[in-house]
Scaffold this active site. Structure first.
Site, PDB file in Angstrom:
ATOM      1  N   SER A   1      41.135  52.505  38.729  1.00  0.00           N
ATOM      2  CA  SER A   1      41.968  52.305  39.909  1.00  0.00           C
ATOM      3  C   SER A   1      42.993  53.441  39.987  1.00  0.00           C
ATOM      4  CB  SER A   1      42.627  50.921  39.856  1.00  0.00           C
ATOM      5  OG  SER A   1      43.170  50.582  41.100  1.00  0.00           O
TER       6      SER A   1
ATOM      7  N   GLU B   1      34.304  46.031  45.457  1.00  0.00           N
ATOM      8  CA  GLU B   1      35.665  46.457  45.112  1.00  0.00           C
ATOM      9  C   GLU B   1      36.742  45.651  45.836  1.00  0.00           C
ATOM     10  OE1 GLU B   1      36.688  48.368  42.843  1.00  0.00           O
ATOM     11  OE2 GLU B   1      35.228  49.950  42.388  1.00  0.00           O
TER      12      GLU B   1
ATOM     13  N   HIS C   1      36.961  44.407  41.974  1.00  0.00           N
ATOM     14  CA  HIS C   1      37.769  45.501  41.440  1.00  0.00           C
ATOM     15  C   HIS C   1      38.282  45.118  40.054  1.00  0.00           C
ATOM     16  CE1 HIS C   1      40.148  49.126  41.792  1.00  0.00           C
ATOM     17  NE2 HIS C   1      41.276  48.472  41.543  1.00  0.00           N
TER      18      HIS C   1
END
Length: 1078
Positions: A746, A864, A973
């Protein structure tokens, strides 16, 4: 009484056998007086056995003789009645009765009394007959806390083996083993009672037809421990000739203590005694009533243990065994094949253990079974040896049973057998492998031969006809096993060898650790429990020697003391060093300034606690951890936060030159910490040094006025400083500064991608992994001034100039900075083109190939925006469906042109008005805009530069999210993080909220192997792994899930739309608009 003659008449011939002549009672003369006993026979044998019960071998240990060595018994006048069972020594009668019932034993046992030092004798020798028979002297078990002579009937063994059987009692529990560790209460009184009984046998057993020169001591459980201790004690020298220790030896750590005083103080406290001194404690215990003693005996806090008293036990057991300072007599020793199958776990395992156990429950039990309570890493290694990586509660239960049996019985028995063999004494080892059918019916089906199972057969309970009864009948095969077991034991008592005619040869324990498996069939074997024996007796001691103290490593700045960690499934120890400073605290004039090198320190710095987190919204961090289904203790926040954590398999001072993996956490540049991750598993499984860094976040990490007054990017400069520290210091931790891989997820993936572009990171790393984030993500780098003005305004700062703003923010109280961190959420503060860390726009640097040409591994998850980020941006109730306006509104966060928004809606929604389909399109388009398309663009740039690139799509939804995320969510995610870090195998501060499946554990191994291989070689490929194709002309990638599947052209249609068709549509629309305007 008239003449009683029992005659057996054979129908063939006229054979007459006189079995008993009852003209006189069974009266025997001893040195102390005459005894009147009884006589009886055993089923299947015509031999008359004479029984003498309750024979005193010492004075009653009452009054001043409480907590004192036994004194010789006094003589009596006349004929003493020896036909009744003696009082039992003080114990919990209810507990004793419950245990007997479970073992199918029916017996009326006597009352308890302090006056209990008696023995029972069973002999085939007639009174006055000097038969000189072997003597078998039995010491009962019961954890040194319960048991009695009345439980054991020796008549069958005496009849079938023509031996004299003596069954003794000894003081138990508090009265037998209480000790203050000094002259006031040295302890071991029960063991001294056993010595006194042996001395009595030497002086008197000839009167019962026994040979005092041919005494075999034998015992089971605590009785086996007692036998083994008698072999070690100088007090019992010459009192016996052979020894049999069943399911218990002196090497059992759980029954020994080196410091009895705390237990004595506990007794005093429970008893209401003054425990200001050992003398006052003993004086008080001496005055307790019988009722007091019985009440205390039922207290679970009281542990009965043997102590090194300097008299019975002159040195530690280990020292006596190592130095061969023991009586070198022939020895039989052995165990059952399921010592902790059922009865003992009911004492030591948690309630409900039969239905399954958890790993933590096993770990909590190990200190009871294993020494060195403080060494958590040892306990984890032991659990790892038996449990492996399983989370299956039934498998853990069974592993606990095996582990407990090994630690308490099997391995101590093997140790003692080896010491005796090495001394030159003959040793015969066995494993008993059968369970009496009547008892087995009461047990769960998983139980094998439980603790104590051999006693039915050693004493020939198949043929009982006395006061002890067995519920349920024995099979014919079990009757034969009784005969065989008694024959082995009887032969040994006669000759020092169990072997004899008609028996399966029992090999002597030798170089190959031979033993005999005893059951319905007898099977010789070798190296009983060899794997676990080697682990406990060789591997663990070797590790302890190497790690006698906490790991201390010396760096350029000073010394660090870390701690040891382990990972499930690996028997190596990881050295962790937490909270290592890589820069000065960025406080005061160093706020909103580039990091400065850390200062040296004197002495040894403690590196065993997690560092403070950089200032952030701590509650939001905790919330996200919950969303990720992990539990951990979250540190407090502080501006003083520039620390890193190191995990290494290398020993201090070892020049291992291992690959180094430096982790940069995610969290939208606003959240996250080193403490949210555990590098120990990845380090253990891949033999790499793992470094977890922290960097300034939010306002303090990325506030910028866009000029020299606050250039920004301080968090990125912190990352550079950490990498510089690694270059200078990682060799001290066994790492190779020439083989550093940076990896992050990330915002950490963005950071990795940016470090590849920055001239400041030249030579600081050699490979890079960007997970779910890269420098091309929309909105990551932009003009920071509007945000700076907004923050300054909210903070009450003058915004008339950038210098005034910067100075004001630099001087804000920490409390106000914390408050601002709670106000501004992820990605509020952005990166800036500062001409220092980032000299040009990202796109331009990439187009000009002005970046470090090194192997890159990059990828995304297949959903995600499935949940975590979907919740962050989605409207309330979005998971139940969305409408088109909501869809467009959210896209507006990233795209401000209404025309583009409409074009995107047309592409992803088509003509659909189905709210579920719109919701799912929202998840897809947001994933594409924020992650997939930027990652694919970056991949192409790096590939065009001629460097190896490996692209992946993570495709597994972790099972731990089964109840925390809707079923429509795929790989969300950050879902790869527990897999990359091998969290399924962690023994650390971070706990998964649900166990991993077997398949997920294999996925952990696979993904760690890919990442570890890449850190070593620049390629993720290696033996046993699905080949991962290098990204090339066909846009190859690897789908990573429970199965690995190579693929091509990931998200090809959407990528073509976003990068080719959409720009063309925009140009066409703009041209059309211009034409209309003209």
């Amino acid at each position: 009484m008239g003449r009683l003659t029992l005659i057996f008449c054979s129908l063939i011939g006229a054979n007459f056998i006189i079995l008993a002549s009852g003209n006189d009672e069974a009266v025997v003369q001893t040195k102390l007086g005459a005894l009147k006993g009884t006589h009886s026979t055993a089923t299947g044998k015509d031999t008359i056995i004479y029984s003498y019960l309750g024979v005193p071998f010492a004075k009653p240990p009452v009054g001043p003789l409480r907590l004192a060595p036994p004194q010789p018994a006094e003589a009596w006048e006349g004929v003493r009645d020896a036909t009744k069972q003696p009082y039992m020594c003080m114990q919990d009668v209810q507990l004793f009765g419950d245990i007997l019932e479970k073992f199918c034993i029916i017996v009326e046992f006597p009352d308890v009394s302090e006056d209990c030092l008696y023995l029972n004798i069973y002999t085939p020798s007639k009174p006055g007959e000097l038969a000189k028979l072997p003597v078998m002297f039995f010491i009962h078990g019961g954890g040194l806390s319960f048991g009695s002579a009345s439980l054991t009937d020796g008549q069958v063994l005496a009849a079938y083996q023509n031996v004299v059987v003596v069954v003794i009692q000894y003081r138990l529990g508090l009265l037998g083993f209480f000790s203050t560790g000094d002259e006031h209460a040295p302890g071991n009184y029960g063991l001294l009672d056993q010595v006194a009984a042996l001395q009595w046998v030497q002086e008197n057993i000839h009167s019962f037809g026994g040979d005092p020169g041919l005494v075999t001591i034998f015992g089971e459980s605590a009785g086996g421990v007692s036998v083994s201790l008698q072999i070690l004690s100088p007090l019992s020298t010459g009192l016996y000739r052979y020894a049999i220790a069943e399911s218990g030896t002196a090497a059992m750590e759980a029954i020994m203590t080196t410091n009895p005083l705390p237990a004595a103080q506990t007794v005093a406290n429970v008893s209401g005694c003054n425990w200001s001194s050992t003398k006052t404690i003993v004086d008080c215990i001496m005055k307790l009533t019988k009722e007091d003693l019985l009440r205390i005996g039922k207290t679970n806090e009281i542990l009965t243990a043997v102590t090194m008293d300097g008299h019975f036990l002159p040195k530690s057991v280990e020292e006596l065994l190592q130095n061969k300072e023991f009586n070198k007599v022939p020895l039989i020793t052995g165990v059952t094949d399921d010592e902790c199958g059922y009865s003992l776990p009911n004492f030591i395992a948690p309630p409900g253990w039969i239905d399954g156990m958890g790993r933590e429950e096993v770990l909590s039990s190990i200190p009871f079974l294993f020494s060195d309570v403080g060494e958590k890493w040892v306990h984890e290694l032991v659990a790892n040896e038996y449990l492996g990586t399983t989370d299956d509660r039934i498998k853990i239960r069974d592993a606990f049973r095996e582990m407990s049996g090994d630690l308490m019985f099997n391995i101590p028995t093997r140790k003692v057998a080896k010491h005796h063999k090495d001394s030159g004494a003959p040793v015969y080892m066995y494993e008993f492998q059968h369970s009496f059918n009547g008892y087995q019916k009461k047990l769960p089906s998983f139980v094998g031969s439980d603790h104590g199972s051999e006693l039915y057969f050693v004493f020939g309970y198949c043929f009982l006809s006395g006061h002890v009864k067995i519920a349920g009948g024995f099979t014919e095969e079990e009757n034969e096993l009784c005969r065989i077991m008694m024959a082995y034991w009887g032969n040994f008592a006669r000759t020092g060898s169990p072997n004899g005619p008609g028996l399966t040869p029992w090999p002597e324990h030798g170089a190959e650790a031979e033993y005999l498996g005893i059951g319905l069939e007898q099977k010789p074997g070798k190296n009983l429990k060899g794997k676990h024996y080697k682990f406990i007796t060789e591997t663990i001691p070797q590790m302890r020697r190497e790690k006698k103290n906490e790991p201390v490593v010396h760096t350029k700045l000073g010394s660090l003391k870390g701690e040891y960690m382990t990972a499930r499934g690996k028997d190596i120890v990881i050295h962790s060093y937490l909270g290592v400073p890589f820069a000065k605290p960025p406080v005061g004039h160093l706020r909103l300034a580039p990091p400065q090198p850390a200062e040296a320190w004197e002495g040894v710095r403690e590196a065993t606690k997690q560092p403070y987190m950089c200032i952030q919204n701590r509650q939001e961090f905790i919330y996200i951890c919950g969303n990720l289904s992990i539990s951990l203790e979250v540190p407090e926040v502080s501006e003083d936060c520039l620390y890193l954590n190191i995990y290494t398999p290398a020993k201090p001072k070892e020049n291992a030159n291992l690959p180094v993996m430096v982790w940069i956490h995610g969290g939208g540049l606003s959240l996250g910490s080193a403490s949210a991750y555990d590098g120990s598993v990845l380090s253990a499984y891949e033999n790499v040094v793992v470094v977890l860094i922290q960097y300034r976040l939010g306002l303090l990490g990325f506030f910028s006025t866009g000029d020299e007054h606050a250039p920004g990017n301080y968090g990125l400069l912190d990352q550079v400083a950490a990498l510089q520290w690694v270059q200078e210091n990682i060799h001290s931790f066994g790492g190779d500064p020439g083989s550093v891989t940076i990896f992050g997820e990330s915002a950490g993936g963005i950071s990795v991608s940016l470090l590849l572009l920055s001239p400041l990171s030249a030579g600081l790393f050699h490979r890079a992994i960007a997970e779910s984030g890269c420098a091309l993500m929309n909105g990551v780098v932009k003009d920071p001034l509007p945000i700076a003005q907004q923050v300054a305004n909210v903070s009450g700062c003058d915004i008339s100039s950038t210098q005034i703003m910067a100075e004001c923010v630099r001087n804000l109280p920490t409390e106000q900075v914390v408050m601002l961190s709670q106000q501004y959420r992820m990605m509020h503060f952005v990166l800036t083109e500062d001409k220092h860390f980032l000299p040009k726009p990202v796109e331009k640097l990439l187009q000009n190939q002005e970046f470090y040409k090194m192997p890159l591994l990059i990828g995304v998850n297949n959903d995600e925006f499935g949940w975590l980020l979907g919740n962050f941006l989605g409207p309330p109730g979005w998971a139940d469906g969305m409408d088109i306006e909501q869809f467009k509104s959210i896209i507006g966060f990233f795209v401000h042109d209404p025309l583009v928004i409409q074009l995107l809606a047309d592409e992803y929604l088509g003509s659909s008005v189905d709210q579920i389909k719109i919701r799912d399109s929202y998840r897809e388009i947001m994933g594409d805009i924020a992650f997939n398309i930027p990652a694919l663009k970056l991949t192409k740039f790096h590939k065009a530069a001629g460097v190896p690139v490996y692209l992946y799509q993570f495709q597994h939804r972790p099972s731990l999210h089964q109840n925390s995320k809707p079923s429509f969510v795929q790989s969300d995610h950050a879902d790869e993080l527990p897999i990359v870090f091998g969290s399924c195998f962690a023994n650390s501060h971070i706990k998964l909220n649900a166990p991993c499946t077997v398949e997920e554990k294999e996925l952990c191994r696979t993904m760690m192997a890919y990442w570890g291989n890449f850190a070593r070689t620049g390629s993720p490929n290696g033996p046993g792994l699905t080949p991962w194709p290098e990204y090339g002309e066909e846009a190859e990638y690897l789908g990573i899930g429970l199965e690995q599947k190579p693929g091509k052209n990931l998200k090809a249609e959407r990528y073509a739309f976003m990068t080719e068709k959409l720009p063309e549509l925009i140009r066409s629309a703009q041209e059309k608009q211009e034409h209309l305007e003209l």
